[in-house]
Design a protein around this motif. Structure first.
Motif, PDB file in Angstrom:
ATOM      1  N   ASP A 266       0.816  -1.223   0.000  1.00  0.00           N
ATOM      2  CA  ASP A 266       0.000   0.000   0.000  1.00  0.00           C
ATOM      3  C   ASP A 266       0.845   1.267   0.000  1.00  0.00           C
ATOM      4  N   LYS A 267       1.988   1.250   0.680  1.00  0.00           N
ATOM      5  CA  LYS A 267       2.703   2.497   0.936  1.00  0.00           C
ATOM      6  C   LYS A 267       4.058   2.603   0.245  1.00  0.00           C
ATOM      7  N   ILE A 268       4.640   1.495  -0.159  1.00  0.00           N
ATOM      8  CA  ILE A 268       5.999   1.582  -0.698  1.00  0.00           C
ATOM      9  C   ILE A 268       6.060   1.302  -2.196  1.00  0.00           C
ATOM     10  N   VAL A 269       5.478   0.195  -2.636  1.00  0.00           N
ATOM     11  CA  VAL A 269       5.621  -0.166  -4.051  1.00  0.00           C
ATOM     12  C   VAL A 269       5.123   0.967  -4.950  1.00  0.00           C
ATOM     13  N   GLY A 270       3.902   1.431  -4.701  1.00  0.00           N
ATOM     14  CA  GLY A 270       3.324   2.483  -5.539  1.00  0.00           C
ATOM     15  C   GLY A 270       4.123   3.776  -5.489  1.00  0.00           C
ATOM     16  N   ALA A 271       4.501   4.192  -4.290  1.00  0.00           N
ATOM     17  CA  ALA A 271       5.199   5.472  -4.125  1.00  0.00           C
ATOM     18  C   ALA A 271       6.571   5.434  -4.809  1.00  0.00           C
ATOM     19  N   ALA A 272       7.328   4.365  -4.594  1.00  0.00           N
ATOM     20  CA  ALA A 272       8.666   4.270  -5.194  1.00  0.00           C
ATOM     21  C   ALA A 272       8.558   4.216  -6.722  1.00  0.00           C
ATOM     22  N   TRP A 273       7.591   3.479  -7.197  1.00  0.00           N
ATOM     23  CA  TRP A 273       7.355   3.351  -8.633  1.00  0.00           C
ATOM     24  C   TRP A 273       7.033   4.700  -9.267  1.00  0.00           C
ATOM     25  N   LYS A 274       6.078   5.398  -8.629  1.00  0.00           N
ATOM     26  CA  LYS A 274       5.633   6.693  -9.167  1.00  0.00           C
ATOM     27  C   LYS A 274       6.728   7.745  -9.030  1.00  0.00           C
ATOM     28  N   ALA A 275       7.585   7.592  -8.018  1.00  0.00           N
ATOM     29  CA  ALA A 275       8.688   8.543  -7.847  1.00  0.00           C
ATOM     30  C   ALA A 275       9.639   8.460  -9.037  1.00  0.00           C
ATOM     31  N   VAL A 276       9.832   7.258  -9.539  1.00  0.00           N
ATOM     32  CA  VAL A 276      10.797   7.054 -10.624  1.00  0.00           C
ATOM     33  C   VAL A 276      10.150   7.278 -11.994  1.00  0.00           C
ATOM     34  N   PHE A 277       8.989   6.647 -12.198  1.00  0.00           N
ATOM     35  CA  PHE A 277       8.426   6.647 -13.556  1.00  0.00           C
ATOM     36  C   PHE A 277       7.406   7.765 -13.746  1.00  0.00           C
ATOM     37  N   THR A 278       7.886   8.992 -13.590  1.00  0.00           N
ATOM     38  CA  THR A 278       7.045  10.149 -13.874  1.00  0.00           C
ATOM     39  C   THR A 278       7.916  11.241 -14.491  1.00  0.00           C
ATOM     40  N   ALA A 279       7.303  12.086 -15.283  1.00  0.00           N
ATOM     41  CA  ALA A 279       8.028  13.218 -15.857  1.00  0.00           C
ATOM     42  C   ALA A 279       7.752  14.482 -15.044  1.00  0.00           C
ATOM     43  N   ASP A 280       6.845  14.382 -14.097  1.00  0.00           N
ATOM     44  CA  ASP A 280       6.383  15.540 -13.338  1.00  0.00           C
ATOM     45  C   ASP A 280       7.210  15.682 -12.045  1.00  0.00           C
ATOM     46  N   GLU A 281       7.973  16.755 -11.942  1.00  0.00           N
ATOM     47  CA  GLU A 281       8.900  16.921 -10.811  1.00  0.00           C
ATOM     48  C   GLU A 281       8.172  16.978  -9.460  1.00  0.00           C
ATOM     49  N   LYS A 282       7.021  17.653  -9.445  1.00  0.00           N
ATOM     50  CA  LYS A 282       6.268  17.763  -8.185  1.00  0.00           C
ATOM     51  C   LYS A 282       5.761  16.404  -7.727  1.00  0.00           C
ATOM     52  N   GLU A 283       5.244  15.654  -8.699  1.00  0.00           N
ATOM     53  CA  GLU A 283       4.758  14.302  -8.458  1.00  0.00           C
ATOM     54  C   GLU A 283       5.908  13.426  -7.937  1.00  0.00           C
ATOM     55  N   ARG A 284       7.078  13.590  -8.563  1.00  0.00           N
ATOM     56  CA  ARG A 284       8.249  12.828  -8.156  1.00  0.00           C
ATOM     57  C   ARG A 284       8.607  13.131  -6.701  1.00  0.00           C
ATOM     58  N   GLU A 285       8.668  14.420  -6.402  1.00  0.00           N
ATOM     59  CA  GLU A 285       9.058  14.850  -5.059  1.00  0.00           C
ATOM     60  C   GLU A 285       8.083  14.320  -3.994  1.00  0.00           C
ATOM     61  N   LYS A 286       6.809  14.446  -4.301  1.00  0.00           N
ATOM     62  CA  LYS A 286       5.764  13.976  -3.384  1.00  0.00           C
ATOM     63  C   LYS A 286       5.935  12.470  -3.117  1.00  0.00           C
ATOM     64  N   ASN A 287       6.169  11.725  -4.188  1.00  0.00           N
ATOM     65  CA  ASN A 287       6.256  10.269  -4.038  1.00  0.00           C
ATOM     66  C   ASN A 287       7.561   9.825  -3.379  1.00  0.00           C
ATOM     67  N   VAL A 288       8.648  10.540  -3.647  1.00  0.00           N
ATOM     68  CA  VAL A 288       9.896  10.229  -2.939  1.00  0.00           C
ATOM     69  C   VAL A 288       9.666  10.435  -1.434  1.00  0.00           C
ATOM     70  N   GLY A 289       9.033  11.540  -1.088  1.00  0.00           N
ATOM     71  CA  GLY A 289       8.734  11.831   0.319  1.00  0.00           C
ATOM     72  C   GLY A 289       7.913  10.726   0.968  1.00  0.00           C
ATOM     73  N   GLU A 290       6.898  10.275   0.247  1.00  0.00           N
ATOM     74  CA  GLU A 290       6.038   9.225   0.794  1.00  0.00           C
ATOM     75  C   GLU A 290       6.795   7.906   0.949  1.00  0.00           C
ATOM     76  N   ALA A 291       7.633   7.595  -0.051  1.00  0.00           N
ATOM     77  CA  ALA A 291       8.404   6.351   0.021  1.00  0.00           C
ATOM     78  C   ALA A 291       9.385   6.387   1.198  1.00  0.00           C
ATOM     79  N   LEU A 292      10.051   7.509   1.380  1.00  0.00           N
ATOM     80  CA  LEU A 292      11.021   7.628   2.478  1.00  0.00           C
ATOM     81  C   LEU A 292      10.324   7.521   3.838  1.00  0.00           C
ATOM     82  N   GLU A 293       9.174   8.172   3.943  1.00  0.00           N
ATOM     83  CA  GLU A 293       8.421   8.116   5.199  1.00  0.00           C
ATOM     84  C   GLU A 293       8.017   6.670   5.521  1.00  0.00           C
TER      85      GLU A 293
END
Lengths: 225, 225
Positions: free
Chosen positions: B106-133
């Motif tokens: 629920d919290k890691i696979v999706g966030a890490a995936w979306k952090a990497v496979f996006t062209a949107d910097e804001k989206e990336r940042e948000k998802n990196v934050g969620e994955a790290l948390e």
């Protein structure tokens, strides 16, 4: 049966279908517990301490050991108080019960919720479509059985309390048609059987305040269009 | 141990961490099976027949009975071939294993995936934050244990193969820092132990073609900015 030395607490919220799953499981097993109503707008220190990860209800605390996630809790209840089994004993049937319970969480709860509580017509339409498609799988699965596992309620029925009790309420509020006897005759029949099962009936929240709460939420969301 | 009359098939795809979970579980139990590689761009009739609900891999077919959803399959394997247990026997420990496995999904696979496979910097940042948390919770959970349940690999480790094998690969591709020995020393140590465990090592896909595949995907996604 729980011995009198055992201490069981449930942190819940009256309108939550996830909390209701746990209430049904406890009632089904005849487990006595202390119920604590949480104010989700102002979460208690106890909730934050016992579920620091998700900060959500339901949480149970059994002899000081906390546990979150409704389906995880229901399986824990089944493995701790082993009379009146909620999951079947056959590994394949157990796996299928887990599969369909997860399906309800992944494909139905979110879609039905978003179909109702949105001001965006396109978003609504998309989610109604997804909810109907998902419910068709359950319609095919329940067939003419009384409950998903047969004659007694089990994990899939308990997971499905959202469909049986919450969906009729939110479709009345929104005017949407999701679970109707025309669209899904088997599933509709199941929903009636289920909410009228004595164990379930005693575990459901009182309809009026929950209806009023979701009606207010709906009016709020759709007014913000 | 599976008798020779038993027929076990796994429909998989080489780059899927979900499929890898099932491979590890089978290897851990010493269960022989027939592996069928699916082309997810052109799904086989067999896949559509056996997993009409999600149309995804992994699917196992055991004596003609199909089953989908990786964590459901791993529990099924554990309950069917009961030697070398994957889940602990204590109900609370079992529940916690299920809790953390679900947390990873629920919290890691999706966030890490979306952090990497996006062209949107804001989206990336948000998802990196969620994955790290989310990873911080696992860092606190593993502490100085070898594996999540102790000395032997179990459900949470198997669920976490995405973190141990896929995350280092996609962070190398993207240049993001997600799982590093500075940020998460315990979890990083665990990831090394885990991918070098003989059962796991033999179950992982060959790194080069999987790396090339995800590198191509990453370049495709980020080029479309």
């Amino acid at each position: 049966m729980a011995s009198s030395q055992e201490e069981v607490t449930l942190l819940g919220a009256i309108g939550s279908p996830y909390v209701c799953r746990v209430k049904i499981a406890f009632k089904f097993k005849g487990v006595e517990y202390k119920y604590v109503e949480e104010n989700l707008a102002n979460k208690s220190e106890q909730l934050l301490k016992y579920n620091p990860v998700h900060k959500k209800v339901p949480v149970i605390v059994h002899n000081d050991k906390p546990l979150a996630e409704s389906l995880v809790i229901v399986e824990y209840i089944d493995e701790t108080w082993t009379h009146n089994p909620i999951l079947p004993s056959d590994p394949y049937q157990r796996a299928m019960a887990r599969f369909w319970s997860k399906f309800i969480d992944d494909k139905i709860v979110g879609a039905a919720w978003k179909a109702v509580f949105t001001a965006d017509e396109k978003e609504r339409e998309k989610n109604v479509g997804e909810a109907l498609e998902a419910l068709q799988f359950l319609e095919n699965e329940i067939k003419d059985k009384k409950f998903f596992a047969g004659e007694e309620i089990g994990l899939v029925d308990i997971a499905g309390v959202f469909i049986a009790f919450w969906v009729p309420m939110i479709q009345e509020i929104s005017g949407l048609e999701i679970l109707t006897s025309e669209k899904f005759p088997n599933l509709y029949k199941w929903s009636q059987e289920f909410v009228n099962h004595p164990v379930v009936k005693e575990s459901l929240p009182p309809r009026d305040p929950v209806f009023a709460f979701f009606k207010g939420l709906f009016e709020n969301v759709t007014a913000s269009k």
